[in-house]
Scaffold this motif. Structure first.
Motif, PDB file in Angstrom:
ATOM      1  N   CYS A   6       0.833  -1.201   0.000  1.00  0.00           N
ATOM      2  CA  CYS A   6       0.000   0.000   0.000  1.00  0.00           C
ATOM      3  C   CYS A   6       0.872   1.257   0.000  1.00  0.00           C
ATOM      4  O   CYS A   6       0.634   2.195  -0.761  1.00  0.00           O
ATOM      5  CB  CYS A   6      -0.928  -0.013   1.210  1.00  0.00           C
ATOM      6  SG  CYS A   6      -2.076   1.372   1.276  1.00  0.00           S
ATOM      7  N   TYR A   9       2.587   1.535  -3.375  1.00  0.00           N
ATOM      8  CA  TYR A   9       1.638   1.957  -4.402  1.00  0.00           C
ATOM      9  C   TYR A   9       1.345   3.452  -4.309  1.00  0.00           C
ATOM     10  O   TYR A   9       1.217   4.123  -5.329  1.00  0.00           O
ATOM     11  CB  TYR A   9       0.342   1.156  -4.306  1.00  0.00           C
ATOM     12  CG  TYR A   9      -0.653   1.626  -5.317  1.00  0.00           C
ATOM     13  CD1 TYR A   9      -0.500   1.286  -6.663  1.00  0.00           C
ATOM     14  CD2 TYR A   9      -1.702   2.452  -4.962  1.00  0.00           C
ATOM     15  CE1 TYR A   9      -1.372   1.761  -7.608  1.00  0.00           C
ATOM     16  CE2 TYR A   9      -2.576   2.928  -5.904  1.00  0.00           C
ATOM     17  CZ  TYR A   9      -2.411   2.573  -7.228  1.00  0.00           C
ATOM     18  OH  TYR A   9      -3.278   3.067  -8.159  1.00  0.00           O
ATOM     19  N   SER A  10       1.265   3.983  -3.094  1.00  0.00           N
ATOM     20  CA  SER A  10       0.977   5.412  -2.960  1.00  0.00           C
ATOM     21  C   SER A  10       2.065   6.256  -3.626  1.00  0.00           C
ATOM     22  O   SER A  10       1.816   7.385  -4.033  1.00  0.00           O
ATOM     23  CB  SER A  10       0.785   5.806  -1.494  1.00  0.00           C
ATOM     24  OG  SER A  10       1.988   5.663  -0.779  1.00  0.00           O
ATOM     25  N   GLN A  13       0.965   6.838  -7.296  1.00  0.00           N
ATOM     26  CA  GLN A  13      -0.349   7.449  -7.534  1.00  0.00           C
ATOM     27  C   GLN A  13      -0.228   8.794  -8.245  1.00  0.00           C
ATOM     28  O   GLN A  13      -0.980   9.077  -9.160  1.00  0.00           O
ATOM     29  CB  GLN A  13      -1.118   7.598  -6.227  1.00  0.00           C
ATOM     30  CG  GLN A  13      -2.531   8.082  -6.448  1.00  0.00           C
ATOM     31  CD  GLN A  13      -3.381   8.014  -5.206  1.00  0.00           C
ATOM     32  OE1 GLN A  13      -2.990   7.430  -4.205  1.00  0.00           O
ATOM     33  NE2 GLN A  13      -4.549   8.601  -5.253  1.00  0.00           N
ATOM     34  N   HIS A  14       0.753   9.606  -7.874  1.00  0.00           N
ATOM     35  CA  HIS A  14       0.903  10.923  -8.493  1.00  0.00           C
ATOM     36  C   HIS A  14       1.345  10.846  -9.955  1.00  0.00           C
ATOM     37  O   HIS A  14       1.247  11.821 -10.691  1.00  0.00           O
ATOM     38  CB  HIS A  14       1.880  11.786  -7.680  1.00  0.00           C
ATOM     39  CG  HIS A  14       3.310  11.367  -7.820  1.00  0.00           C
ATOM     40  ND1 HIS A  14       3.836  10.294  -7.137  1.00  0.00           N
ATOM     41  CD2 HIS A  14       4.304  11.852  -8.595  1.00  0.00           C
ATOM     42  CE1 HIS A  14       5.104  10.144  -7.477  1.00  0.00           C
ATOM     43  NE2 HIS A  14       5.424  11.073  -8.360  1.00  0.00           N
ATOM     44  N   LEU A  16      -0.018   8.760 -12.139  1.00  0.00           N
ATOM     45  CA  LEU A  16      -1.166   8.341 -12.941  1.00  0.00           C
ATOM     46  C   LEU A  16      -1.842   9.558 -13.568  1.00  0.00           C
ATOM     47  O   LEU A  16      -1.708  10.681 -13.076  1.00  0.00           O
ATOM     48  CB  LEU A  16      -2.172   7.579 -12.073  1.00  0.00           C
ATOM     49  CG  LEU A  16      -1.674   6.318 -11.373  1.00  0.00           C
ATOM     50  CD1 LEU A  16      -2.745   5.762 -10.443  1.00  0.00           C
ATOM     51  CD2 LEU A  16      -1.234   5.265 -12.378  1.00  0.00           C
ATOM     52  N   GLN A  21      -5.825   8.736 -11.138  1.00  0.00           N
ATOM     53  CA  GLN A  21      -5.795   9.189  -9.749  1.00  0.00           C
ATOM     54  C   GLN A  21      -7.186   9.112  -9.122  1.00  0.00           C
ATOM     55  O   GLN A  21      -7.324   8.719  -7.962  1.00  0.00           O
ATOM     56  CB  GLN A  21      -5.233  10.608  -9.673  1.00  0.00           C
ATOM     57  CG  GLN A  21      -3.754  10.655  -9.968  1.00  0.00           C
ATOM     58  CD  GLN A  21      -3.193  12.060  -9.967  1.00  0.00           C
ATOM     59  OE1 GLN A  21      -3.825  13.009  -9.530  1.00  0.00           O
ATOM     60  NE2 GLN A  21      -1.965  12.204 -10.472  1.00  0.00           N
ATOM     61  N   SER A  24      -7.746   5.498  -8.406  1.00  0.00           N
ATOM     62  CA  SER A  24      -6.906   5.082  -7.291  1.00  0.00           C
ATOM     63  C   SER A  24      -7.478   5.519  -5.943  1.00  0.00           C
ATOM     64  O   SER A  24      -7.486   4.752  -4.983  1.00  0.00           O
ATOM     65  CB  SER A  24      -5.498   5.643  -7.480  1.00  0.00           C
ATOM     66  OG  SER A  24      -4.668   5.267  -6.420  1.00  0.00           O
ATOM     67  N   GLU A  25      -7.960   6.741  -5.878  1.00  0.00           N
ATOM     68  CA  GLU A  25      -8.548   7.230  -4.626  1.00  0.00           C
ATOM     69  C   GLU A  25      -9.776   6.418  -4.242  1.00  0.00           C
ATOM     70  O   GLU A  25      -9.965   6.076  -3.070  1.00  0.00           O
ATOM     71  CB  GLU A  25      -8.892   8.709  -4.766  1.00  0.00           C
ATOM     72  CG  GLU A  25      -7.657   9.595  -4.780  1.00  0.00           C
ATOM     73  CD  GLU A  25      -7.981  11.058  -5.049  1.00  0.00           C
ATOM     74  OE1 GLU A  25      -9.133  11.483  -4.825  1.00  0.00           O
ATOM     75  OE2 GLU A  25      -7.064  11.771  -5.485  1.00  0.00           O
ATOM     76  N   ARG A  28      -8.596   2.807  -3.042  1.00  0.00           N
ATOM     77  CA  ARG A  28      -8.017   2.811  -1.694  1.00  0.00           C
ATOM     78  C   ARG A  28      -9.126   2.825  -0.639  1.00  0.00           C
ATOM     79  O   ARG A  28      -9.127   2.027   0.303  1.00  0.00           O
ATOM     80  CB  ARG A  28      -7.089   4.008  -1.507  1.00  0.00           C
ATOM     81  CG  ARG A  28      -6.370   4.006  -0.158  1.00  0.00           C
ATOM     82  CD  ARG A  28      -5.426   5.192  -0.031  1.00  0.00           C
ATOM     83  NE  ARG A  28      -4.445   5.232  -1.090  1.00  0.00           N
ATOM     84  CZ  ARG A  28      -3.288   4.580  -1.079  1.00  0.00           C
ATOM     85  NH1 ARG A  28      -2.959   3.843  -0.034  1.00  0.00           N
ATOM     86  NH2 ARG A  28      -2.443   4.666  -2.083  1.00  0.00           N
ATOM     87  N   ASP A  79      -1.743   3.859 -17.452  1.00  0.00           N
ATOM     88  CA  ASP A  79      -2.094   3.669 -16.044  1.00  0.00           C
ATOM     89  C   ASP A  79      -2.201   2.182 -15.705  1.00  0.00           C
ATOM     90  O   ASP A  79      -1.728   1.733 -14.663  1.00  0.00           O
ATOM     91  CB  ASP A  79      -3.412   4.369 -15.708  1.00  0.00           C
ATOM     92  CG  ASP A  79      -3.297   5.877 -15.627  1.00  0.00           C
ATOM     93  OD1 ASP A  79      -2.165   6.399 -15.584  1.00  0.00           O
ATOM     94  OD2 ASP A  79      -4.347   6.539 -15.598  1.00  0.00           O
ATOM     95  N   VAL A  83      -0.034   0.142 -12.804  1.00  0.00           N
ATOM     96  CA  VAL A  83      -0.663  -0.599 -11.706  1.00  0.00           C
ATOM     97  C   VAL A  83      -0.232  -2.064 -11.744  1.00  0.00           C
ATOM     98  O   VAL A  83       0.122  -2.645 -10.718  1.00  0.00           O
ATOM     99  CB  VAL A  83      -2.205  -0.462 -11.772  1.00  0.00           C
ATOM    100  CG1 VAL A  83      -2.880  -1.398 -10.776  1.00  0.00           C
ATOM    101  CG2 VAL A  83      -2.621   0.984 -11.535  1.00  0.00           C
TER     102      VAL A  83
END
Length: 121
Positions: A6, A9-10, A13-14, A16, A21, A24-25, A28, A79, A83
């Motif tokens: 986790c 992965y964070s 995220q920026h 993507l 994004q 992704s949000e 999560r 993207d 991932v």
């Protein structure tokens, strides 16, 4: 293991797209809600069994990937590749079977040609 993934992965995220994004949000939060519902609510003592968290993640994350306001299936290929690449090291872990089943389910749901995607990584 899942906490470490986790955090890792964070870090991507920026990178993507805006759509990625947003996806992704949602994912999560969806996974966190699933863990809270399936693991935390069942534990009156407040202790969490790591294996239960891992099992819940693998059982629930494909649904979270697909059924949000933005589906994994509609993400740009750049993207999707990021991932997949981020999660690919789980294939070489003790979670091989769970990861493989999840990947097959996800790619079938999205009708994604996995070999073509891997070729483009």
């Amino acid at each position: 293991m899942m906490y470490k993934k986790c955090i890792e992965y964070s870090g991507i995220q920026h990178t993507l797209t805006k759509k990625g994004q947003e996806w992704s949000e949602y994912v999560r939060g969806c996974i966190q809600r699933s863990i809270a519902k399936n693991v935390l609510d069942q534990n009156s003592g407040g202790l969490v069994d790591c294996q239960s968290v891992t099992n819940t993640f693998f059982e629930e994350h494909v649904g979270c990937y697909i059924h949000g306001s933005v589906s994994f299936c509609s993400l740009p290929s750049s993207d999707i590749a990021k991932v997949v690449k981020q999660g690919s090291d789980l294939i070489f872990s003790k979670h091989f079977i769970q990861q493989t089943k999840s990947g097959i389910e996800l790619f079938r749901s999205c009708n994604i040609d996995l070999l073509q995607l891997l070729w483009n990584l």
